[in-house]
Write a protein that holds these residues in place. Sequence first.
Motif, PDB file in Angstrom:
ATOM      1  N   ARG A  10       0.826  -1.210   0.000  1.00 54.22           N
ATOM      2  CA  ARG A  10       0.000   0.000   0.000  1.00 54.22           C
ATOM      3  C   ARG A  10       0.862   1.263   0.000  1.00 54.22           C
ATOM      4  NH1 ARG A  10      -2.839  -3.319   3.542  1.00 54.22           N
ATOM      5  NH2 ARG A  10      -1.957  -2.300   5.390  1.00 54.22           N
ATOM      6  N   TYR A  11       1.997   1.207   0.691  1.00 47.02           N
ATOM      7  CA  TYR A  11       2.906   2.358   0.713  1.00 47.02           C
ATOM      8  C   TYR A  11       3.437   2.648  -0.694  1.00 47.02           C
ATOM      9  CZ  TYR A  11       7.122   5.115   1.516  1.00 47.02           C
ATOM     10  OH  TYR A  11       8.102   6.087   1.453  1.00 47.02           O
ATOM     11  N   LEU A  12       3.864   1.595  -1.393  1.00 45.28           N
ATOM     12  CA  LEU A  12       4.374   1.784  -2.760  1.00 45.28           C
ATOM     13  C   LEU A  12       3.298   2.377  -3.664  1.00 45.28           C
ATOM     14  CD1 LEU A  12       6.374  -1.551  -3.163  1.00 45.28           C
ATOM     15  CD2 LEU A  12       7.348   0.734  -2.926  1.00 45.28           C
ATOM     16  N   GLU A  13       2.096   1.880  -3.547  1.00 48.41           N
ATOM     17  CA  GLU A  13       1.006   2.387  -4.387  1.00 48.41           C
ATOM     18  C   GLU A  13       0.709   3.850  -4.072  1.00 48.41           C
ATOM     19  OE1 GLU A  13      -2.117  -0.322  -3.519  1.00 48.41           O
ATOM     20  OE2 GLU A  13      -1.372  -1.890  -4.891  1.00 48.41           O
ATOM     21  N   ARG A  14       0.737   4.200  -2.777  1.00 47.53           N
ATOM     22  CA  ARG A  14       0.450   5.578  -2.370  1.00 47.53           C
ATOM     23  C   ARG A  14       1.525   6.541  -2.878  1.00 47.53           C
ATOM     24  NH1 ARG A  14      -0.371   4.389   2.393  1.00 47.53           N
ATOM     25  NH2 ARG A  14       1.589   4.974   3.393  1.00 47.53           N
ATOM     26  N   VAL A  15       2.781   6.125  -2.776  1.00 42.32           N
ATOM     27  CA  VAL A  15       3.868   6.990  -3.251  1.00 42.32           C
ATOM     28  C   VAL A  15       3.832   7.116  -4.770  1.00 42.32           C
ATOM     29  CG1 VAL A  15       6.375   7.256  -3.416  1.00 42.32           C
ATOM     30  CG2 VAL A  15       5.347   6.513  -1.263  1.00 42.32           C
ATOM     31  N   ALA A  58      13.762  -0.264  -5.006  1.00 50.41           N
ATOM     32  CA  ALA A  58      15.168  -0.351  -4.608  1.00 50.41           C
ATOM     33  C   ALA A  58      15.481   0.650  -3.498  1.00 50.41           C
ATOM     34  CB  ALA A  58      16.062  -0.097  -5.821  1.00 50.41           C
ATOM     35  N   TRP A  59      14.907   1.845  -3.626  1.00 49.05           N
ATOM     36  CA  TRP A  59      15.101   2.894  -2.596  1.00 49.05           C
ATOM     37  C   TRP A  59      14.534   2.438  -1.257  1.00 49.05           C
ATOM     38  CZ3 TRP A  59      11.481   5.592   0.275  1.00 49.05           C
ATOM     39  CH2 TRP A  59      11.943   6.733   0.947  1.00 49.05           C
ATOM     40  N   LEU A  60      13.330   1.859  -1.274  1.00 52.03           N
ATOM     41  CA  LEU A  60      12.690   1.412  -0.042  1.00 52.03           C
ATOM     42  C   LEU A  60      13.467   0.254   0.577  1.00 52.03           C
ATOM     43  CD1 LEU A  60      10.365   1.493   1.978  1.00 52.03           C
ATOM     44  CD2 LEU A  60       9.052   0.041   0.422  1.00 52.03           C
ATOM     45  N   LEU A  61      13.930  -0.666  -0.251  1.00 53.45           N
ATOM     46  CA  LEU A  61      14.698  -1.802   0.254  1.00 53.45           C
ATOM     47  C   LEU A  61      15.966  -1.317   0.956  1.00 53.45           C
ATOM     48  CD1 LEU A  61      15.183  -4.844   0.492  1.00 53.45           C
ATOM     49  CD2 LEU A  61      16.250  -4.776  -1.775  1.00 53.45           C
ATOM     50  N   VAL A  69      12.678   3.532   8.694  1.00 53.36           N
ATOM     51  CA  VAL A  69      11.322   3.348   8.173  1.00 53.36           C
ATOM     52  C   VAL A  69      10.850   4.684   7.610  1.00 53.36           C
ATOM     53  CG1 VAL A  69       8.950   2.703   8.700  1.00 53.36           C
ATOM     54  CG2 VAL A  69      10.844   1.564   9.884  1.00 53.36           C
ATOM     55  N   PRO A  70      10.627   4.786   6.285  1.00 47.73           N
ATOM     56  CA  PRO A  70      10.213   6.062   5.685  1.00 47.73           C
ATOM     57  C   PRO A  70       8.903   6.563   6.265  1.00 47.73           C
ATOM     58  CG  PRO A  70      10.902   4.508   3.988  1.00 47.73           C
ATOM     59  CD  PRO A  70      10.813   3.741   5.270  1.00 47.73           C
ATOM     60  N   SER A  71       8.734   7.871   6.256  1.00 47.14           N
ATOM     61  CA  SER A  71       7.503   8.483   6.734  1.00 47.14           C
ATOM     62  C   SER A  71       6.310   7.947   5.944  1.00 47.14           C
ATOM     63  CB  SER A  71       7.595  10.010   6.566  1.00 47.14           C
ATOM     64  OG  SER A  71       6.395  10.620   6.945  1.00 47.14           O
ATOM     65  N   GLY A  72       5.258   7.577   6.659  1.00 49.15           N
ATOM     66  CA  GLY A  72       4.082   7.011   6.017  1.00 49.15           C
ATOM     67  C   GLY A  72       4.032   5.501   6.084  1.00 49.15           C
ATOM     68  N   LEU A  73       5.148   4.903   6.556  1.00 51.94           N
ATOM     69  CA  LEU A  73       5.211   3.450   6.658  1.00 51.94           C
ATOM     70  C   LEU A  73       5.321   3.009   8.118  1.00 51.94           C
ATOM     71  CD1 LEU A  73       5.212   0.966   4.844  1.00 51.94           C
ATOM     72  CD2 LEU A  73       7.681   1.145   4.664  1.00 51.94           C
TER      73      LEU A  73
END
Length: 354
Positions: A10-15, A58-61, A69-73
Amino acid sequence: MLGGVGAITRYLERVMAQARYDLLGPGRYVGELPEQGLRVEASHLEAAREALREALEAWLLEALRSGVVPSGLEGEGDPVRARFFALAGEMWRLAQEASGAARLARGQEGPKRKPASLEEWLQGLGLQLVRRPQPEDEEKEKVLTRLALFLGDRYPSLEKLYERLKQSLSTKRQFELSLAEASQDEIANSTQFCTMLKQYALLTSYHYKSEDRRLRAKASTEGWVQNFLTGGWLERYVAERLRKFLRSKNLPHEVAVGYQVALPGGEAMELDVLARVGERVYWFEAKTGEFQAHIAKYAGLKKVLGLSQKESFLVLLGMDKARAKELSALHGLTVVNQANFLEVFQEALEGNGP
């Protein structure tokens, strides 16, 4: 535990819903996620969307591998999700400690914790922030960046013009430059740069007489113009070239110009350019003129910042490479010029892996 995995999806989809796409020209689409510092190019829109998604993954990994943990996750409001990320962070912390213990046993330095931001990194060093980078007017930023890139990319053919311009800034008088023996590149770039400066009122007067290939000009006496032309442009050039390079590599990064800090002894010091790439921080000082009186201070500041020679750069305008190498060895800084600093930075970046 699957709730945590679903949260990532869901985070990937939102970003990705916040992505920006532009057509640069026939067969040239660009996709961007400015907040993550990601930018890709592709031959068509769908390919750009797919490449941007891969870059984001790749950035999130990399962020999660580094324990951030990025903001929103974050796990607010969902105990299963919160537990998932807490366990992941704890496992990564233990892995880092084990790696650090092994390094120390071999007499090596332990790994550095990745800062959440450059400001947090500075505060973690115990430095007091006297002044933070302030955002300028967006249109003004674009103009000054365009001028800085033009001058920096073409400096060899603009060197004579720039030296005369700098001399005139101290006298606040009109200057002349003969281009009678100049190459066509020197003439074209010099006249174009002066036209741009006049167009944006950084020059109050400018005239080029083609018959004898002589130009006359006078710079504005406004303080911000003087600061930009005497050295601010090189700081901006270094920062912008770093941003473009790091975006092209799809590396998570933060680049900032103009942090001013109070050193432990109370002395205020401005840091020209700071760049955070993953868990590494790099510092760049840029000088367009005399540097000899400052280099010892920079060497001392490097120790205060806890940075290695490969993480501390002194960019000297027009500096000869052989002399730069000697200065690097003498003062424990990486001395470079405006033409090769990015190449040397890339070597340091690739050679500083964990």
